[in-house]
Design a protein around this motif. Structure first.
Motif, PDB file in Angstrom:
ATOM      1  N   LEU A  29      -5.021  10.605 -13.762  1.00 18.06           N
ATOM      2  CA  LEU A  29      -5.128   9.556 -11.874  1.00 18.06           C
ATOM      3  C   LEU A  29      -4.286   8.944 -12.140  1.00 18.06           C
ATOM      4  O   LEU A  29      -4.885   7.873 -12.915  1.00 18.06           O
ATOM      5  CB  LEU A  29      -6.904  10.139 -11.744  1.00 18.06           C
ATOM      6  CG  LEU A  29      -6.882   8.815 -10.642  1.00 18.06           C
ATOM      7  CD1 LEU A  29      -7.057   9.445  -9.248  1.00 18.06           C
ATOM      8  CD2 LEU A  29      -8.280   8.323 -10.598  1.00 18.06           C
ATOM      9  N   LEU A  30      -3.064   8.957 -11.075  1.00 17.44           N
ATOM     10  CA  LEU A  30      -2.563   7.529 -11.377  1.00 17.44           C
ATOM     11  C   LEU A  30      -2.504   6.363 -10.280  1.00 17.44           C
ATOM     12  O   LEU A  30      -2.528   5.561 -10.363  1.00 17.44           O
ATOM     13  CB  LEU A  30      -1.030   8.448 -11.761  1.00 17.44           C
ATOM     14  CG  LEU A  30      -0.118   9.561 -12.588  1.00 17.44           C
ATOM     15  CD1 LEU A  30       1.166   9.551 -11.808  1.00 17.44           C
ATOM     16  CD2 LEU A  30      -0.056   8.561 -13.441  1.00 17.44           C
ATOM     17  N   GLY A  31      -3.230   7.396  -9.486  1.00 17.66           N
ATOM     18  CA  GLY A  31      -3.695   5.921  -8.695  1.00 17.66           C
ATOM     19  C   GLY A  31      -4.183   6.468  -7.269  1.00 17.66           C
ATOM     20  O   GLY A  31      -4.749   7.884  -7.431  1.00 17.66           O
ATOM     21  N   ALA A  32      -5.189   5.141  -5.880  1.00 19.64           N
ATOM     22  CA  ALA A  32      -6.084   6.069  -5.377  1.00 19.64           C
ATOM     23  C   ALA A  32      -5.930   5.493  -4.346  1.00 19.64           C
ATOM     24  O   ALA A  32      -5.756   3.554  -4.901  1.00 19.64           O
ATOM     25  CB  ALA A  32      -7.660   6.196  -6.057  1.00 19.64           C
ATOM     26  N   HIS A  33      -6.008   5.833  -3.303  1.00 15.28           N
ATOM     27  CA  HIS A  33      -5.421   4.988  -1.749  1.00 15.28           C
ATOM     28  C   HIS A  33      -6.255   5.469  -0.460  1.00 15.28           C
ATOM     29  O   HIS A  33      -6.899   6.819  -0.500  1.00 15.28           O
ATOM     30  CB  HIS A  33      -4.371   5.335  -1.609  1.00 15.28           C
ATOM     31  CG  HIS A  33      -3.167   4.978  -2.580  1.00 15.28           C
ATOM     32  ND1 HIS A  33      -2.725   4.042  -3.456  1.00 15.28           N
ATOM     33  CD2 HIS A  33      -2.137   5.788  -3.847  1.00 15.28           C
ATOM     34  CE1 HIS A  33      -2.244   3.738  -4.009  1.00 15.28           C
ATOM     35  NE2 HIS A  33      -2.120   4.873  -4.208  1.00 15.28           N
ATOM     36  N   MET A  34      -7.010   4.250  -0.165  1.00 15.43           N
ATOM     37  CA  MET A  34      -7.800   5.415   0.817  1.00 15.43           C
ATOM     38  C   MET A  34      -7.960   4.067   2.040  1.00 15.43           C
ATOM     39  O   MET A  34      -7.521   2.748   1.935  1.00 15.43           O
ATOM     40  CB  MET A  34      -8.696   4.452   0.930  1.00 15.43           C
ATOM     41  CG  MET A  34      -9.613   5.691  -0.883  1.00 15.43           C
ATOM     42  SD  MET A  34     -11.212   4.841  -1.708  1.00 15.43           S
ATOM     43  CE  MET A  34     -11.938   5.975  -2.310  1.00 15.43           C
ATOM     44  N   GLU A  49       0.859  -1.772   0.057  1.00 15.99           N
ATOM     45  CA  GLU A  49       0.170   0.338   0.287  1.00 15.99           C
ATOM     46  C   GLU A  49       0.804   1.006  -0.401  1.00 15.99           C
ATOM     47  O   GLU A  49       2.256   1.856   0.448  1.00 15.99           O
ATOM     48  CB  GLU A  49      -1.085  -0.132   1.498  1.00 15.99           C
ATOM     49  CG  GLU A  49      -2.069  -1.050   1.283  1.00 15.99           C
ATOM     50  CD  GLU A  49      -2.979  -1.006  -0.075  1.00 15.99           C
ATOM     51  OE1 GLU A  49      -3.755  -0.239  -0.895  1.00 15.99           O
ATOM     52  OE2 GLU A  49      -3.171  -1.979  -0.380  1.00 15.99           O
ATOM     53  N   ASP A  50      -0.076   2.150  -0.653  1.00 19.68           N
ATOM     54  CA  ASP A  50       0.625   3.690   0.010  1.00 19.68           C
ATOM     55  C   ASP A  50       1.793   3.796   1.338  1.00 19.68           C
ATOM     56  O   ASP A  50       1.224   3.390   2.461  1.00 19.68           O
ATOM     57  CB  ASP A  50      -0.121   4.713  -0.093  1.00 19.68           C
ATOM     58  CG  ASP A  50       0.766   5.820  -0.428  1.00 19.68           C
ATOM     59  OD1 ASP A  50       1.146   6.300  -2.248  1.00 19.68           O
ATOM     60  OD2 ASP A  50       0.646   6.856   0.246  1.00 19.68           O
ATOM     61  N   ALA A  51       2.477   4.238   1.543  1.00 16.60           N
ATOM     62  CA  ALA A  51       3.109   4.753   2.850  1.00 16.60           C
ATOM     63  C   ALA A  51       2.492   5.067   3.997  1.00 16.60           C
ATOM     64  O   ALA A  51       2.454   4.659   4.605  1.00 16.60           O
ATOM     65  CB  ALA A  51       4.947   4.994   2.350  1.00 16.60           C
ATOM     66  N   GLU A  52       1.604   6.635   3.415  1.00 15.03           N
ATOM     67  CA  GLU A  52       0.892   7.239   4.162  1.00 15.03           C
ATOM     68  C   GLU A  52      -0.417   6.112   4.701  1.00 15.03           C
ATOM     69  O   GLU A  52      -0.846   5.782   5.924  1.00 15.03           O
ATOM     70  CB  GLU A  52       0.420   8.358   3.441  1.00 15.03           C
ATOM     71  CG  GLU A  52       0.522   9.703   3.896  1.00 15.03           C
ATOM     72  CD  GLU A  52      -0.002  10.455   2.689  1.00 15.03           C
ATOM     73  OE1 GLU A  52      -1.046  11.547   3.536  1.00 15.03           O
ATOM     74  OE2 GLU A  52       0.447  10.808   1.904  1.00 15.03           O
ATOM     75  N   ILE A  53      -0.977   5.479   3.813  1.00 13.96           N
ATOM     76  CA  ILE A  53      -2.095   4.465   4.264  1.00 13.96           C
ATOM     77  C   ILE A  53      -1.468   3.728   5.057  1.00 13.96           C
ATOM     78  O   ILE A  53      -2.195   3.329   6.382  1.00 13.96           O
ATOM     79  CB  ILE A  53      -2.378   3.777   2.986  1.00 13.96           C
ATOM     80  CG1 ILE A  53      -3.195   4.377   2.332  1.00 13.96           C
ATOM     81  CG2 ILE A  53      -3.792   2.744   3.392  1.00 13.96           C
ATOM     82  CD1 ILE A  53      -4.293   5.911   2.343  1.00 13.96           C
ATOM     83  N   SER A  54      -0.585   2.958   4.836  1.00 10.20           N
ATOM     84  CA  SER A  54       0.570   2.031   6.015  1.00 10.20           C
ATOM     85  C   SER A  54       0.540   3.188   7.409  1.00 10.20           C
ATOM     86  O   SER A  54       0.276   1.652   8.274  1.00 10.20           O
ATOM     87  CB  SER A  54       1.796   1.215   5.190  1.00 10.20           C
ATOM     88  OG  SER A  54       1.500   0.194   4.264  1.00 10.20           O
ATOM     89  N   ALA A  55       1.220   4.097   7.541  1.00  8.03           N
ATOM     90  CA  ALA A  55       1.243   4.325   8.902  1.00  8.03           C
ATOM     91  C   ALA A  55       0.192   4.858   9.391  1.00  8.03           C
ATOM     92  O   ALA A  55      -0.097   4.269  10.431  1.00  8.03           O
ATOM     93  CB  ALA A  55       2.150   5.410   8.282  1.00  8.03           C
ATOM     94  N   PHE A  56      -0.776   4.800   8.484  1.00  7.06           N
ATOM     95  CA  PHE A  56      -2.422   5.213   8.797  1.00  7.06           C
ATOM     96  C   PHE A  56      -3.091   4.075   9.932  1.00  7.06           C
ATOM     97  O   PHE A  56      -3.899   3.786  10.654  1.00  7.06           O
ATOM     98  CB  PHE A  56      -3.226   6.056   8.270  1.00  7.06           C
ATOM     99  CG  PHE A  56      -4.744   6.418   8.479  1.00  7.06           C
ATOM    100  CD1 PHE A  56      -4.566   7.816   8.156  1.00  7.06           C
ATOM    101  CD2 PHE A  56      -5.309   5.626   9.649  1.00  7.06           C
ATOM    102  CE1 PHE A  56      -6.092   8.928   9.100  1.00  7.06           C
ATOM    103  CE2 PHE A  56      -7.097   6.108   9.620  1.00  7.06           C
ATOM    104  CZ  PHE A  56      -7.568   7.063   9.633  1.00  7.06           C
ATOM    105  N   ALA A  57      -2.798   3.201   9.007  1.00  9.61           N
ATOM    106  CA  ALA A  57      -3.403   1.630   9.394  1.00  9.61           C
ATOM    107  C   ALA A  57      -2.504   0.711  10.445  1.00  9.61           C
ATOM    108  O   ALA A  57      -2.967   0.883  11.913  1.00  9.61           O
ATOM    109  CB  ALA A  57      -3.490   1.019   7.903  1.00  9.61           C
ATOM    110  N   LYS A  58      -1.409   1.389  10.592  1.00 15.45           N
ATOM    111  CA  LYS A  58       0.014   1.568  11.829  1.00 15.45           C
ATOM    112  C   LYS A  58      -1.153   1.677  13.537  1.00 15.45           C
ATOM    113  O   LYS A  58      -0.998   1.717  14.149  1.00 15.45           O
ATOM    114  CB  LYS A  58       1.129   1.283  11.529  1.00 15.45           C
ATOM    115  CG  LYS A  58       2.134   1.316  13.280  1.00 15.45           C
ATOM    116  CD  LYS A  58       3.136   1.357  13.110  1.00 15.45           C
ATOM    117  CE  LYS A  58       4.086   0.804  14.149  1.00 15.45           C
ATOM    118  NZ  LYS A  58       5.619   1.615  13.224  1.00 15.45           N
TER     119      LYS A  58
END
Length: 464
Positions: free
Chosen positions: A406-411, A212-221
């Motif tokens: 639109l290159l990518g979307a991460h949620m 996943e996108d690093a920002e999403i991983s950090a949010f999940a953690k």
């Protein structure tokens, strides 16, 4: 006995194989599908579907505990693990018989048995009644994959489990270790943790949910830690000492080895393709790290032989397999389908909070020399999310600054596994930021955050 002849033979009746067979039959081909175990394959019987049924039970249980927030009363809340598992098995059984019915309705010949390639265009099937010989001008390999077992960390079904054991657990874990934080590991960690297991997740990479996108991983953690999970990144389980009622894990982290006791371990360290005993070697089929090497049309390089789904490599997703199955059936029937593009396939993880993504992460886009514009919108700024009591989450969009593509979307957040499809359609239609900005999103919905995230990328966001 004379060999039975077909236009297309499919080996494996998972989400790739059975869909290929049905599409082939719809196009007028005579089709046989060979399955050694379950109609619907791993996905339907031991994967995507039963895990979602379990996770739904955990979600309802979690919501019952929050009843007070919604002005409701629920007392003495508890669960019956056997009943939770029974429901999940019932869901799988219903869909399994549904697949059998669909194949029959489409006049696909189904043969239960173990298939091997007996030569070009030839398949030999070992059934209960003996051996059947089949021939076809096209053969589709859809044999799927199984859990990767690391030496010393092999499952025993008692204290150390694979996903299969975790779906029909012999006991409720009190202290659980999950090895691997991809979708499978995180979903089981989320399920058992919600039901009260003290859960530790160990990930060898530098972050959980590493694709996943690093920002999403950090949010999940952050979210998992807030729920009380222990997350260990850049960590490796070196060995497991098994006793009757516990497992001692030797975990290497930061150059030191720590010992931790657990009563249950789930190993979710990836998958390996089912390439053995198919007769691939004699036909000269190329196999790379347990996956059959194919081109963009799933052709193996051997005339008339195709490989689809998990067997043909990443991304290991049921919907990719199904789409490839349709594409191959159309090719065999003489059509001109579009190849399946991996970057157009969404990934969904049904943990709490949910995670979904499509296309390039911000880091991957920059790696590919794109100049990017990035938009973000938090759930806390969305009326529907607040009304639902689900104000924790984030929608992130990545655009090509030069073209607006639109290159990518991460949620991450409530129901994002359903929302992501809006961006998937957008990418398939080659949408730009302008199209998305000019689209009217209904209010009040969670989907409005998708709009706001786009607006944010272009400094036009309204609600933050």
């Amino acid at each position: 006995m004379a060999a039975k002849s077909f236009d297309m033979i499919v080996i494996g009746a998972g989400p790739g194989g059975y869909v290929a067979a049905i599409r082939g039959a719809q196009l007028g081909l005579s089709v046989a599908v060979v399955e050694r175990e379950h109609m619907g394959g791993i996905c339907l019987n031991w994967g995507c579907i039963p895990t979602k049924a379990l996770l739904r039970s955990a979600e309802v249980f979690h919501l019952m505990h929050r009843a007070g927030e919604f002005g409701l009363k629920a007392e003495n809340i508890s669960y019956d693990l056997d009943a939770v598992v029974k429901r999940s098995r019932g869901v799988s059984k219903q869909l399994n018989s549904g697949v059998g019915h669909l194949l029959k309705k489409n006049k696909v010949t189904t043969i239960m048995g173990v298939a091997t390639l007996a030569g070009k265009g030839k398949v030999s099937v070992k059934t209960d009644k003996g051996t059947e010989e089949l021939t076809a001008k096209a053969i589709v390999l859809a044999t799927g994959a199984r859990a990767r077992e690391l030496p010393g960390l092999e499952a025993d079904g008692k204290r150390v489990w694979t996903y299969k054991h975790a779906l029909v657990p012999p006991h409720m874990p009190k202290k659980l270790l999950v090895i691997g934080s991809g979708a499978i590991g995180i979903e089981f960690a989320s399920f058992y943790h919600t039901l009260g297991a003290e859960t530790t997740v160990v990930e060898v990479m530098d972050r959980i949910l590493p694709v996943e996108d690093a920002e999403i991983s950090a949010f999940a953690k952050k979210s998992f830690k807030k729920q009380g999970m222990t997350i260990m990144e850049k960590a490796t389980v070196k060995q497991l000492d098994r006793a009757k009622d516990k497992v001692t894990a030797h975990i290497e982290i930061g150059g030191k080895t720590e010992k931790h006791d657990f009563d249950t371990v789930i190993s979710a360290v990836g998958i390996v393709g089912n390439v053995e005993n198919l007769g691939l070697e004699s036909l000269g089929v190329k196999v790379d790290r347990t996956h059959v090497v194919v081109d963009e049309y799933c052709r193996t390089g051997v005339d008339g032989l195709y490989a689809i789904g998990d067997l043909a490599g990443a991304p290991w997703l049921a919907h990719k397999a199904s789409h490839e199955g349709v594409m191959v059936a159309e090719l065999v029937a003489g059509g001109h389908p579009h190849p399946v593009r991996p970057e157009a396939i969404a990934g969904c993880t049904y943990c709490h909070p949910q995670v979904a993504s499509v296309g390039l992460t911000e880091a991957k886009a920059k790696e590919q020399s794109y100049e990017v514009r990035v938009g973000r919108f938090p759930f806390i700024g969305n009326g529907k999310a607040i009304a639902l009591g689900e104000s924790e989450g984030l929608v992130k969009t990545v655009f090509d600054a030069k073209t607006g593509e639109l290159l990518g979307a991460h949620m991450i957040g409530a129901e994002v596994t359903e929302l992501i499809q809006g961006y998937v359609v957008g990418r398939t239609l080659e949408t730009t930021e302008e199209d998305l900005m000019n689209t009217v999103f209904p209010h009040p919905t969670l989907s409005e955050m998708m709009h706001e995230s786009v607006l944010d990328a272009y400094d036009r966001v309204i609600h933050i």
